[in-house]
Write an enzyme that holds these catalytic residues in place. Structure first.
Site, PDB file in Angstrom:
ATOM      1  N   ASP A 136      -6.009  -7.189   5.607  1.00 33.95           N
ATOM      2  CA  ASP A 136      -7.050  -7.043   4.463  1.00 33.95           C
ATOM      3  C   ASP A 136      -8.005  -7.617   4.084  1.00 33.95           C
ATOM      4  O   ASP A 136      -9.322  -7.431   4.145  1.00 33.95           O
ATOM      5  CB  ASP A 136      -6.696  -5.880   3.817  1.00 33.95           C
ATOM      6  CG  ASP A 136      -7.429  -4.967   2.884  1.00 33.95           C
ATOM      7  OD1 ASP A 136      -8.660  -5.192   3.166  1.00 33.95           O
ATOM      8  OD2 ASP A 136      -7.148  -3.786   1.898  1.00 33.95           O
ATOM      9  N   LYS A 186       3.825 -15.859   2.843  1.00 32.53           N
ATOM     10  CA  LYS A 186       4.270 -16.302   1.558  1.00 32.53           C
ATOM     11  C   LYS A 186       4.941 -16.139   1.525  1.00 32.53           C
ATOM     12  O   LYS A 186       5.456 -15.977   0.510  1.00 32.53           O
ATOM     13  CB  LYS A 186       3.068 -15.505   0.523  1.00 32.53           C
ATOM     14  CG  LYS A 186       3.241 -16.854  -1.095  1.00 32.53           C
ATOM     15  CD  LYS A 186       1.953 -17.351  -1.082  1.00 32.53           C
ATOM     16  CE  LYS A 186       1.707 -17.515  -1.973  1.00 32.53           C
ATOM     17  NZ  LYS A 186       1.399 -18.933  -2.080  1.00 32.53           N
ATOM     18  N   ASP A 236     -11.973  -9.568   5.435  1.00 32.56           N
ATOM     19  CA  ASP A 236     -13.004  -9.542   5.059  1.00 32.56           C
ATOM     20  C   ASP A 236     -13.798 -11.009   4.859  1.00 32.56           C
ATOM     21  O   ASP A 236     -14.983 -10.828   5.384  1.00 32.56           O
ATOM     22  CB  ASP A 236     -12.820  -8.875   3.782  1.00 32.56           C
ATOM     23  CG  ASP A 236     -13.429  -7.386   3.473  1.00 32.56           C
ATOM     24  OD1 ASP A 236     -13.059  -6.490   4.807  1.00 32.56           O
ATOM     25  OD2 ASP A 236     -13.673  -6.602   2.648  1.00 32.56           O
ATOM     26  N   ASP A 286      -2.657 -18.794   1.232  1.00 33.12           N
ATOM     27  CA  ASP A 286      -3.650 -19.272   0.559  1.00 33.12           C
ATOM     28  C   ASP A 286      -3.867 -20.340   1.635  1.00 33.12           C
ATOM     29  O   ASP A 286      -5.859 -20.572   1.960  1.00 33.12           O
ATOM     30  CB  ASP A 286      -3.348 -19.816  -0.651  1.00 33.12           C
ATOM     31  CG  ASP A 286      -1.598 -20.471  -0.412  1.00 33.12           C
ATOM     32  OD1 ASP A 286      -0.936 -20.205   0.602  1.00 33.12           O
ATOM     33  OD2 ASP A 286      -1.354 -21.270  -1.324  1.00 33.12           O
ATOM     34  N   TYR A 343       0.577  -1.567   0.551  1.00 33.05           N
ATOM     35  CA  TYR A 343       0.065  -0.217  -0.033  1.00 33.05           C
ATOM     36  C   TYR A 343       1.065   0.945   0.249  1.00 33.05           C
ATOM     37  O   TYR A 343       0.457   2.446  -0.451  1.00 33.05           O
ATOM     38  CB  TYR A 343      -0.702   0.032   1.258  1.00 33.05           C
ATOM     39  CG  TYR A 343      -2.301  -0.957   1.229  1.00 33.05           C
ATOM     40  CD1 TYR A 343      -1.569  -2.457   1.665  1.00 33.05           C
ATOM     41  CD2 TYR A 343      -3.079  -0.665   1.062  1.00 33.05           C
ATOM     42  CE1 TYR A 343      -2.967  -3.220   1.539  1.00 33.05           C
ATOM     43  CE2 TYR A 343      -4.537  -1.084   1.143  1.00 33.05           C
ATOM     44  CZ  TYR A 343      -4.034  -2.969   1.173  1.00 33.05           C
ATOM     45  OH  TYR A 343      -5.083  -4.095   1.006  1.00 33.05           O
TER      46      TYR A 343
END
Ligand code: NAD
Length: 357
Positions: free
Chosen positions: A245, A189, A249, A221, A142
């Site tokens: 993020d 990751k 959700d 994942d 970001y």
């Protein structure tokens, strides 16, 4: 206790739900003998319309001067459909996080038993799930270099983390795990990304200071799958900005709806408390927004910034009682069993206030 609270509604349903959150804070002040004073500031699309700037200097100064911020949401369809817009509401949000040093975003994911049926996940998988996410908030893809090459046909966003950024959020997460079930899952990751390899290395170093906390590392994942398969296996989850993020959700479905989830963004100065949902223009102005995420954000504000544990619990208990009485907003209602008890934004707020009396 005397405290200054800044209300920053932002855009869309942020305007509607923060007004309800503020009423709950008022009621708590009255009930527990505190003096809360309020000011208001602009951010996002409304700030662009008024000043041309998504985070005007005046708003930032007010945030820095307040004891805590109750925040709504930013965003407007006008920008979502125009990727070329140079000035955007989210720039205000990112600047606020950076300027206030809000490096840790805490997202408690806990299902109220009464809402077991509101989730799309089977109740027997969900019952008892209680996860605390720590999402890093001021680094990662970001905030790295971004741009276009090759006459605009190639785009890049650089992901970057420094050791101290990982360490400071890791310590917050380990400290929290010690007050809970003493389990931490670090999500990365590391099989592919260098930032993730640094992340894992730092977590392993910090873990040595917390021998009483059980640590596991998961790839993002696999975590996405495990959250749905077996959410009860998680206690504290700590992860980078982008992974956090997306995963939070996904995890909102464990709590039944985006409209139920609160978050706290904390760092070195003023804390910011906000629902995890966005400005939801599809329901703006219709009185349909669930205000419980904003009310639960107010509860986090009382607990974390003001150290008012009893006051915070009073708010959570009031929400619990309202749900036990069968009241629902549309997003968490079961139309077959709960018709007649489906309330709008303000009426749901009034029920919570009644239960605080
Ligand atoms: P959203 O969270 O606004 O809405 C997603 C869906 O959930 C919509 O159908 C909405 O009606 C529903 N919903 C959300 N909150 C609800 C509530 N309190 N009660 C009932 N239903 C609720 O996400 P989106 O649609 O992806 O984004 C809309 C805008 O919000 C975009 O401009 C986006 O950039 C912005 N956004 C801002 C933030 C933030 O300010 N922190 C976070 C996410 C998205």
């Amino acid at each position: 206790m005397k405290k200054n609270i800044l209300i920053v509604p932002g855009d869309g349903i942020g305007q509607e739900v923060t007004q309800v959150g503020k009423k709950v804070l008022d009621k708590i002040a009255q009930k527990f003998g505190h003096t809360f004073s309020y000011d208001q500031a602009l951010i996002g699309h409304v700030a662009i319309e008024a000043t041309g700037n998504p985070l005007p200097d005046e708003s930032l100064a007010k945030m820095k001067a307040s004891d805590a911020v109750l925040f709504g949401a930013v965003g407007h369809p006008k920008y979502d459909n125009d990727p070329s817009a140079k000035v955007r509401p989210e720039q205000g949000l990112l600047k606020m996080r950076k300027e206030l040093g809000l490096y840790a975003n805490l997202r408690p994911i806990k299902l109220f038993d009464e809402l077991l049926g509101a989730s799309s996940i089977k109740p027997e998988i969900l019952k008892g799930a209680d996860i605390l996410f720590f999402r890093e908030l001021t680094g990662d893809i970001y905030f790295g270099d971004k741009g276009r090459d090759n006459n605009g046909d190639t785009a890049f966003d650089v992901a970057k983390y420094s050791r101290y950024e990982v360490e400071r959020i890791a310590r917050k997460a380990f400290d929290a795990a010690r007050t809970r079930r003493k389990k931490i899952c670090s999500v990365d990751k590391a099989n592919v990304l260098e930032t993730s390899r640094l992340w894992r290395e730092v977590i392993q170093v910090v873990a040595k200071d917390y021998p009483d906390v059980e640590v596991e590392h998961q790839f993002v994942d696999a975590t996405a799958m495990l959250l749905i398969k077996d959410p009860r296996r998680f206690d504290v989850v700590v992860t980078a900005n982008l992974f956090g993020d997306i995963l939070t959700d996904e995890a909102s479905q464990i709590a039944g709806s985006m409209g139920m989830l609160a978050s706290a963004s904390i760092g070195d100065g003023t804390g910011v408390y906000e629902p995890i949902h966005g400005s939801a223009h599809d329901i703006t102005g219709k009185g349909l927004a669930n205000p419980l995420a904003s009310i639960l954000s107010a509860a986090l504000l009382l607990d974390i910034s003001f150290k008012m544990k009893a006051e915070s619990e009073a708010v959570i208990n009031a929400v619990d009682k309202v749900l036990k009485s069968g009241y629902r907003t549309k997003d968490i209602a079961d139309p077959l069993t709960e018709s007649g008890k489906v309330l709008g934004t303000e009426a749901m707020g009034e029920e919570v206030l009644k239960n605080l009396d």
